[in-house]
Design a protein around this motif. Structure first.
Motif, PDB file in Angstrom:
ATOM      1  N   GLY A  13     108.975  35.197 -39.403  1.00 30.37           N
ATOM      2  CA  GLY A  13     109.548  33.946 -39.535  1.00 30.37           C
ATOM      3  C   GLY A  13     108.466  32.868 -39.956  1.00 30.37           C
ATOM      4  O   GLY A  13     108.225  31.840 -39.354  1.00 30.37           O
ATOM      5  N   VAL A  14     108.737  32.949 -41.443  1.00 31.50           N
ATOM      6  CA  VAL A  14     107.410  31.977 -42.053  1.00 31.50           C
ATOM      7  C   VAL A  14     108.191  30.873 -42.847  1.00 31.50           C
ATOM      8  O   VAL A  14     107.753  29.940 -43.310  1.00 31.50           O
ATOM      9  N   ALA A  15     109.534  31.122 -43.487  1.00 30.83           N
ATOM     10  CA  ALA A  15     110.001  29.953 -44.169  1.00 30.83           C
ATOM     11  C   ALA A  15     111.727  30.015 -43.897  1.00 30.83           C
ATOM     12  O   ALA A  15     112.357  30.956 -43.986  1.00 30.83           O
ATOM     13  N   MET A  16     112.045  28.833 -44.209  1.00 26.86           N
ATOM     14  CA  MET A  16     113.475  28.620 -44.223  1.00 26.86           C
ATOM     15  C   MET A  16     113.713  28.507 -45.669  1.00 26.86           C
ATOM     16  O   MET A  16     113.181  28.422 -46.452  1.00 26.86           O
ATOM     17  N   THR A  18     114.326  26.965 -48.045  1.00 25.55           N
ATOM     18  CA  THR A  18     114.030  25.490 -48.472  1.00 25.55           C
ATOM     19  C   THR A  18     114.994  24.927 -49.483  1.00 25.55           C
ATOM     20  O   THR A  18     115.248  23.702 -49.664  1.00 25.55           O
ATOM     21  N   ASN A 136     112.114  22.659 -42.713  1.00 29.73           N
ATOM     22  CA  ASN A 136     111.141  22.720 -43.644  1.00 29.73           C
ATOM     23  C   ASN A 136     109.947  23.282 -43.305  1.00 29.73           C
ATOM     24  O   ASN A 136     108.837  23.434 -43.519  1.00 29.73           O
ATOM     25  N   GLY A 138     110.277  26.934 -41.206  1.00 27.92           N
ATOM     26  CA  GLY A 138     110.419  28.245 -41.384  1.00 27.92           C
ATOM     27  C   GLY A 138     111.635  28.662 -40.211  1.00 27.92           C
ATOM     28  O   GLY A 138     112.079  28.229 -39.442  1.00 27.92           O
ATOM     29  N   ILE A 139     112.069  30.084 -40.535  1.00 25.22           N
ATOM     30  CA  ILE A 139     112.930  30.645 -39.594  1.00 25.22           C
ATOM     31  C   ILE A 139     111.848  30.875 -38.245  1.00 25.22           C
ATOM     32  O   ILE A 139     110.863  31.519 -38.280  1.00 25.22           O
ATOM     33  N   SER A 140     112.552  30.447 -37.119  1.00 22.07           N
ATOM     34  CA  SER A 140     111.898  30.671 -35.907  1.00 22.07           C
ATOM     35  C   SER A 140     111.752  32.337 -35.575  1.00 22.07           C
ATOM     36  O   SER A 140     112.647  33.057 -35.986  1.00 22.07           O
ATOM     37  N   THR A 164     111.774  34.718 -47.007  1.00 22.38           N
ATOM     38  CA  THR A 164     110.570  34.276 -46.483  1.00 22.38           C
ATOM     39  C   THR A 164     109.942  33.442 -47.656  1.00 22.38           C
ATOM     40  O   THR A 164     108.697  32.968 -47.367  1.00 22.38           O
ATOM     41  N   THR A 165     110.526  33.336 -48.961  1.00 20.58           N
ATOM     42  CA  THR A 165     110.000  32.313 -50.006  1.00 20.58           C
ATOM     43  C   THR A 165     110.788  31.285 -50.152  1.00 20.58           C
ATOM     44  O   THR A 165     110.377  30.441 -50.870  1.00 20.58           O
TER      45      THR A 165
END
Length: 166
Positions: A13-16, A18, A136, A138-140, A164-165
């Motif tokens: 879970g590192v990135a929404m 964006t 801004n 990430g995905i929890s 993730t990117t």
């Protein structure tokens, strides 16, 4: 983070997405003509179409309806939600029309990525429901990812990369 499939490894879970948070500028039914969309080296804009427009097209709507998991999706997905322009992407030699959207007024909480294969009129994708979103960031870890249709390994990898990117 929960992934609703037995074959797809858990995503970090590192990135929404964006693109949806930063570039979202059209909501279902709005005129998207003045919106600039994202570009990627492996993608090309698709004449500024949005999920809303695509859902009006019989072939796309039929592929959506027949995709496994589509009947459990919230209504905003069927009406197009808040979206960015579609783009054409190449995945493992196949051409897909990629549509991304999120829940109006709650982009960080719910989002969808749909891939339409015009050659065989099929659709695949992922739906993200995040009960603890952080815009801004990430995905929890609490996010639930639901695979839609029957994505093969290459499509799953592409979806994971997008999530993730973004």
């Amino acid at each position: 983070m929960k992934v609703h499939t037995a074959t797809w490894p858990a995503l970090i879970g590192v990135a929404m997405i964006t693109l949806l948070l930063g570039a979202c500028a059209t909501t279902e039914g709005q005129n998207p003509a003045s919106v600039d969309g994202p570009t990627a080296s492996n993608a090309s804009q698709s004449n500024s179409q949005y999920l809303y427009n695509l859902m009006q097209q019989p072939a796309y709507a039929a592929a959506f309806t027949s995709m496994d998991g589509s009947s459990q999706l919230p209504g905003w997905v069927r009406t197009g939600g808040t979206a960015i322009p579609t783009r054409t992407v190449q995945i493992d030699g196949q051409s897909y029309l990629a549509a991304q959207a999120c829940k109006p007024h709650a982009c960080a909480g719910q989002q969808v990525i749909l891939l339409y294969n015009k050659a065989d009129s099929t659709m695949r994708g992922v739906f993200v429901n995040d009960p603890a979103p952080t815009p801004n960031v990430g995905i929890s870890d609490q996010a639930e990812l639901t695979l839609l249709g029957h994505p093969d390994a290459a499509v799953k990898a592409w979806l994971k990369h997008e999530l993730t990117t973004g």
